[in-house]
Design an enzyme around this catalytic site. Structure first.
Site, PDB file in Angstrom:
ATOM      1  N   LYS A 197       0.850  -1.187   0.000  1.00 27.13           N
ATOM      2  CA  LYS A 197       0.000   0.000   0.000  1.00 27.13           C
ATOM      3  C   LYS A 197       0.888   1.239   0.000  1.00 27.13           C
ATOM      4  O   LYS A 197       1.666   1.462   0.935  1.00 27.13           O
ATOM      5  CB  LYS A 197      -0.899  -0.021   1.237  1.00 27.13           C
ATOM      6  CG  LYS A 197      -1.768   1.224   1.374  1.00 27.13           C
ATOM      7  CD  LYS A 197      -2.782   1.089   2.497  1.00 27.13           C
ATOM      8  CE  LYS A 197      -3.584   2.370   2.667  1.00 27.13           C
ATOM      9  NZ  LYS A 197      -4.588   2.269   3.727  1.00 27.13           N
ATOM     10  N   LYS A 250      -2.258  -1.580  -3.866  1.00 28.28           N
ATOM     11  CA  LYS A 250      -3.087  -0.380  -3.831  1.00 28.28           C
ATOM     12  C   LYS A 250      -2.241   0.880  -3.878  1.00 28.28           C
ATOM     13  O   LYS A 250      -1.257   0.939  -3.144  1.00 28.28           O
ATOM     14  CB  LYS A 250      -3.887  -0.467  -2.534  1.00 28.28           C
ATOM     15  CG  LYS A 250      -4.691   0.720  -2.161  1.00 28.28           C
ATOM     16  CD  LYS A 250      -5.253   0.513  -0.790  1.00 28.28           C
ATOM     17  CE  LYS A 250      -6.013   1.767  -0.429  1.00 28.28           C
ATOM     18  NZ  LYS A 250      -6.389   1.792   0.941  1.00 28.28           N
TER      19      LYS A 250
HETATM   20  C1  PBG Z   1      -7.643   3.135   5.658  1.00 27.50           C
HETATM   21  C2  PBG Z   1      -7.850   3.056   4.191  1.00 27.50           C
HETATM   22  C3  PBG Z   1      -7.663   4.033   3.205  1.00 27.50           C
HETATM   23  C4  PBG Z   1      -8.120   3.495   1.999  1.00 27.50           C
HETATM   24  C5  PBG Z   1      -8.543   2.192   2.281  1.00 27.50           C
HETATM   25  N1  PBG Z   1      -8.352   1.935   3.623  1.00 27.50           N
HETATM   26  C6  PBG Z   1      -7.215   5.455   3.317  1.00 27.50           C
HETATM   27  C7  PBG Z   1      -5.836   5.791   3.652  1.00 27.50           C
HETATM   28  O1  PBG Z   1      -4.955   4.942   3.797  1.00 27.50           O
HETATM   29  O2  PBG Z   1      -5.637   6.989   3.821  1.00 27.50           O
HETATM   30  C8  PBG Z   1      -8.156   4.212   0.680  1.00 27.50           C
HETATM   31  C9  PBG Z   1      -9.163   3.697  -0.280  1.00 27.50           C
HETATM   32  C10 PBG Z   1      -9.503   4.612  -1.397  1.00 27.50           C
HETATM   33  O3  PBG Z   1      -8.880   5.669  -1.623  1.00 27.50           O
HETATM   34  O4  PBG Z   1     -10.448   4.265  -2.122  1.00 27.50           O
HETATM   35  N2  PBG Z   1      -6.341   3.307   6.073  1.00 27.50           N
END
Ligand code: PBG
Length: 327
Positions: A197, A250
């Site tokens: 991520k 992601k």
């Molecule tokens: C929680 C989380 C996030 C997303 C999914 N789980 C936000 C972040 O890390 O700031 C992002 C998903 C999206 O942008 O569609 N940490």
């Protein structure tokens, strides 16, 4: 006899093109729909300004959305919660009667076959919006955060979640969650970790939707640096060693090189998350009539499948089911 390659020979008819197609079309089993469920007013249905067509939903309106989607063939969804009160222990994340736990119980009772994945993170529940415990100096405490994450995942699984998906990016959380689930006898609850991520600007609209933008600083001390490719393999391996059953990469589109590399390197299922910013861009261009939105959605998702993803989390899932664009 030609001295050049006639690539067009196998493209002359739709039948021939479909015979030689190397990636099968999207199926509904590949798609996971994200929902934002808000504590408090059960009939809330509030459109997210930066994500036209996506809503913050109360418990009742969430149930209505899911009923319509299940009728059209929804197989799986992932739930994000927005609590009534935020604090510095993220208590809404692991409360027995937390909003996600309530939603899971309600949905599972009505649709036992629907696969419910729960996002395991603290940012929506922390008053400061970070994914871990924050010190007064502004540092995120890794190891101290792990018990809270484990407790969150456990409470979600006990409520009936079919799979838990930690997205916090603390080190060691998969091991902590696995241990907590096993200790409670939940050996069969799989963990799909957001192993890879990146610290991405593409999460902007999500943070509006989940009301989870960090109040100070950013997430760069825990989410990955966008310049790093090989590190993705290290993160994937670490999570597999800790017991992850499936991995998430992601964002998806801008990182499809990473998706391909990870899919080639691991033997577990890999999921691509087409995030909020990717949705917002396609939607905005579509609403303006600048692109053929349906065609662009299908192409963007096919690209992720071609890069190796078995599963795709996408906000377009309901749209695609509604339009009969997936089988
Ligand atoms: C929680 C989380 C996030 C997303 C999914 N789980 C936000 C972040 O890390 O700031 C992002 C998903 C999206 O942008 O569609 N940490």
């Amino acid at each position: 006899m030609n001295d050049f390659h006639r690539g067009r020979r196998l493209r002359t008819s739709p039948q021939l093109r479909s015979m030689v197609r190397q990636t099968s079309p999207l199926m509904r089993e590949n798609l996971i729909m994200p929902y934002f469920v808000v504590a408090g007013n059960p009939s809330l249905r509030k459109e997210i300004p930066s994500m036209p067509g996506q809503y913050q939903l109360g418990l009742d309106t969430l149930t209505e959305h899911i009923a319509a989607a299940v009728d059209r063939g929804l197989v799986s969804c992932i739930l994000f919660g927005i609590p009534e009160h935020k604090d510095e222990q993220a208590s809404g994340a692991w409360a027995e009667d937390g909003i996600v736990q309530k939603a899971v119980r309600r949905i599972k009772r009505r649709w036992p076959e629907l696969q419910i994945i729960t996002d395991v993170c603290l940012c929506e529940y922390m008053s400061h919006g970070h994914c871990g415990i924050l010190t007064t100096e502004g540092r995120i405490l890794n190891d101290e955060t792990l018990p809270l994450l484990a407790q969150t995942a456990l409470s979600q699984a006990k409520a009936g979640a079919d799979m838990v998906a930690p997205s916090d990016m603390m080190d060691g959380r998969v091991a902590a969650i696995r241990a907590a689930l096993d200790a409670a006898g939940l050996h069969n609850t799989p963990i799909m970790s957001y192993a890879v991520k990146y610290a991405s600007a593409f999460y902007g609209p999500f943070r509006d939707a989940a009301q989870s933008a960090p109040a100070c600083g950013d997430r760069k001390s825990y989410q990955m640096d966008p310049g790093n490719a090989r590190e993705a393999l290290l993160e994937a391996k670490a999570d597999l060693d800790e017991g992850a059953d499936a991995l998430i990469v992601k964002p998806a589109g801008p990182y499809s090189d990473i998706l391909r590399t990870v899919c080639d390197a691991v033997c577990v299922p890999v999921c691509a998350y087409q995030v909020s910013g990717e949705y917002a861009m396609i939607r905005a261009a579509g609403l303006n009539g600048w692109i053929d939105e349906r065609a662009v959605i299908m192409e963007s998702l096919l690209g992720l499948k071609r890069a190796g993803a078995q599963m795709i989390i996408t906000y377009f899932t309901e749209t695609l089911l509604g339009d009969g664009l997936v089988r």
